[in-house]
Design a protein around this motif. Structure first.
Motif, PDB file in Angstrom:
ATOM      1  N   UNK A 181      42.960  46.629  34.029  1.00 50.88           N
ATOM      2  CA  UNK A 181      43.407  46.228  35.370  1.00 50.88           C
ATOM      3  C   UNK A 181      42.215  46.017  36.303  1.00 50.88           C
ATOM      4  N   UNK A 182      41.205  46.849  36.177  1.00 49.17           N
ATOM      5  CA  UNK A 182      40.002  46.668  36.993  1.00 49.17           C
ATOM      6  C   UNK A 182      39.314  45.350  36.653  1.00 49.17           C
ATOM      7  N   UNK A 183      39.220  45.041  35.370  1.00 45.73           N
ATOM      8  CA  UNK A 183      38.625  43.757  34.968  1.00 45.73           C
ATOM      9  C   UNK A 183      39.388  42.588  35.580  1.00 45.73           C
ATOM     10  N   UNK A 184      40.708  42.688  35.603  1.00 49.36           N
ATOM     11  CA  UNK A 184      41.539  41.630  36.170  1.00 49.36           C
ATOM     12  C   UNK A 184      41.318  41.480  37.675  1.00 49.36           C
ATOM     13  N   UNK A 185      40.922  42.554  38.351  1.00 50.11           N
ATOM     14  CA  UNK A 185      40.743  42.514  39.802  1.00 50.11           C
ATOM     15  C   UNK A 185      39.374  41.993  40.233  1.00 50.11           C
ATOM     16  N   UNK A 186      38.481  41.794  39.279  1.00 52.38           N
ATOM     17  CA  UNK A 186      37.146  41.288  39.607  1.00 52.38           C
ATOM     18  C   UNK A 186      37.258  39.816  39.993  1.00 52.38           C
ATOM     19  N   UNK A 187      37.365  39.568  41.292  1.00 47.49           N
ATOM     20  CA  UNK A 187      37.520  38.203  41.775  1.00 47.49           C
ATOM     21  C   UNK A 187      36.193  37.481  41.985  1.00 47.49           C
ATOM     22  N   UNK A 188      35.095  38.222  41.973  1.00 52.41           N
ATOM     23  CA  UNK A 188      33.786  37.619  42.231  1.00 52.41           C
ATOM     24  C   UNK A 188      33.077  37.205  40.939  1.00 52.41           C
ATOM     25  N   UNK A 189      33.178  38.032  39.946  1.00 47.32           N
ATOM     26  CA  UNK A 189      32.567  37.788  38.635  1.00 47.32           C
ATOM     27  C   UNK A 189      31.064  37.489  38.743  1.00 47.32           C
ATOM     28  N   UNK A 190      30.396  38.237  39.605  1.00 51.69           N
ATOM     29  CA  UNK A 190      28.943  38.129  39.718  1.00 51.69           C
ATOM     30  C   UNK A 190      28.313  39.017  38.640  1.00 51.69           C
ATOM     31  N   UNK A 191      27.000  38.951  38.513  1.00 48.28           N
ATOM     32  CA  UNK A 191      26.337  39.850  37.556  1.00 48.28           C
ATOM     33  C   UNK A 191      26.673  41.302  37.864  1.00 48.28           C
ATOM     34  N   UNK A 192      26.675  41.661  39.135  1.00 46.98           N
ATOM     35  CA  UNK A 192      26.954  43.028  39.548  1.00 46.98           C
ATOM     36  C   UNK A 192      28.378  43.453  39.211  1.00 46.98           C
ATOM     37  N   UNK A 193      29.351  42.659  39.634  1.00 41.59           N
ATOM     38  CA  UNK A 193      30.740  43.067  39.419  1.00 41.59           C
ATOM     39  C   UNK A 193      31.102  43.049  37.941  1.00 41.59           C
ATOM     40  N   UNK A 194      30.614  42.061  37.220  1.00 46.30           N
ATOM     41  CA  UNK A 194      30.891  42.018  35.780  1.00 46.30           C
ATOM     42  C   UNK A 194      30.334  43.261  35.099  1.00 46.30           C
ATOM     43  N   UNK A 195      29.112  43.626  35.437  1.00 45.53           N
ATOM     44  CA  UNK A 195      28.487  44.827  34.862  1.00 45.53           C
ATOM     45  C   UNK A 195      29.316  46.064  35.173  1.00 45.53           C
ATOM     46  N   UNK A 196      29.643  46.269  36.444  1.00 45.58           N
ATOM     47  CA  UNK A 196      30.355  47.484  36.836  1.00 45.58           C
ATOM     48  C   UNK A 196      31.775  47.541  36.287  1.00 45.58           C
TER      49      UNK A 196
END
Length: 178
Positions: A155-170
């Motif tokens: 669910x957290x992966x689905x909420x990543x609306x930015x998909x930047x290096x930072x958000x993808x990593x976290x």
């Protein structure tokens, strides 16, 4: 619910995870290891949810008392943590969980400071880091409240609306163990 969150301005954003929630016990850096052991062993009911938040490593959760670093959560607490529903949000909490066969939701490495972004080669700005840390905590709270813990990583992966290096990593560093 038990919250263990030592004071550290670099992890203040994690307060959003338990903000306006009924907290039975709040533990900060002022608790001694023996006081915390007593709490976990004698004052928590079986399967009570325990949030462990802040900085740490594979050996446990860090705390500072009078500028002396220590592990406020460490191997001595494992036998008591096994009877609780654990949520560990600190760098490499997943390694601690794996090593001691703990059940619950744990994070791997999470970039929360610019130094960490640099060490892991994550291209970000201080502004993005602060904004995305806040969003991460709000979204994690939402997912924990709305879904079974085993669904939170996806669910957290689905909420990543930015998909930047930072958000993808976290967002890829959230794990469920049963």
């Amino acid at each position: 619910m038990v919250v263990i969150h030592p004071t550290d301005n670099t992890t203040d954003f994690l307060k959003k995870i338990y903000h306006k929630r009924a907290v039975n016990h709040f533990v900060n850096e002022n608790y001694t290891n023996s006081e915390l052991t007593y709490l976990l062993n004698h004052q928590c009911y079986e399967n009570e949810r325990v949030y462990m938040l802040g900085h740490g490593n594979e050996y446990g959760l860090f705390s500072k008392t009078k500028n002396q670093p220590r592990l406020i959560i460490n191997s001595k607490h494992v036998e008591f943590l096994r009877k609780l529903e654990c949520i560990g949000v600190w760098c490499n909490a997943n390694m601690f969980a794996e090593k001691y066969n703990l059940k619950g939701l744990f994070t791997g490495m999470i970039i929360s400071e610019m130094d960490e972004a640099y060490w892991y080669g994550i291209n970000t700005t201080n502004e993005e880091l602060e904004e995305e840390n806040e969003k991460f905590a709000i979204r994690l709270k939402y997912c924990i409240q709305k879904y079974p813990l085993n669904e939170v990583p996806i669910r957290m992966l689905e909420m990543d609306d930015k998909k930047s290096q930072l958000t993808t990593f976290n967002y890829q560093n959230i794990y469920w163990y049963e």
